[in-house]
Write a protein that holds these residues in place. Structure first.
Motif: not given
Length: 116
Positions: A6-17
């Motif tokens: 779990s934990g996936g999603g949409l993030v901008q470049a340079g971001g974290s997840l």
């Protein structure tokens, strides 16, 4: 044996997840993250051994991704930082029996999309 990512999603470049994988049902030799980008083969990302805690990383993620495991919660994590569009993929967690040289168990994927 159950592996639940779990934990996936949409993030901008340079971001974290941070991805999580609940791994239960037995004692494993190691657990790992793989990923598969659209139109590409599945590739190894990182792994951690349950005995000595040794970790291994693909060159493409070294210094940006960190794998960890919480034994009390039977959960493995993948902290992803400085994300790039090329990190976009479906991420899978996998587990190997202690004497196995292959990953015997696989969870369903969780999708990570990094926008530029």
């Amino acid at each position: 044996v159950q592996l639940q990512a779990s934990g996936g999603g949409l993030v901008q470049a340079g971001g974290s997840l941070r991805l999580s994988c609940a791994a239960s049902g037995r004692t494993f030799g190691s657990t790992a993250w793989f990923r598969q980008a659209p139109g590409k083969d599945r590739e190894f990302v990182t792994s951690v051994r349950w005995d000595y805690g040794h970790t291994y990383y693909a060159d493409s993620v070294k210094g940006r991704f960190a794998i960890s495991r919480d034994g009390a919660k039977d959960t493995m994590y993948l902290q992803m930082s400085s994300l790039k569009p090329e990190d976009t993929a479906i991420y899978y967690c996998a587990a190997a029996d202690p004497r196995s040289s292959e990953y015997d168990y696989w969870g369903q994927g969780t999708e990570v999309t990094v926008s530029s």
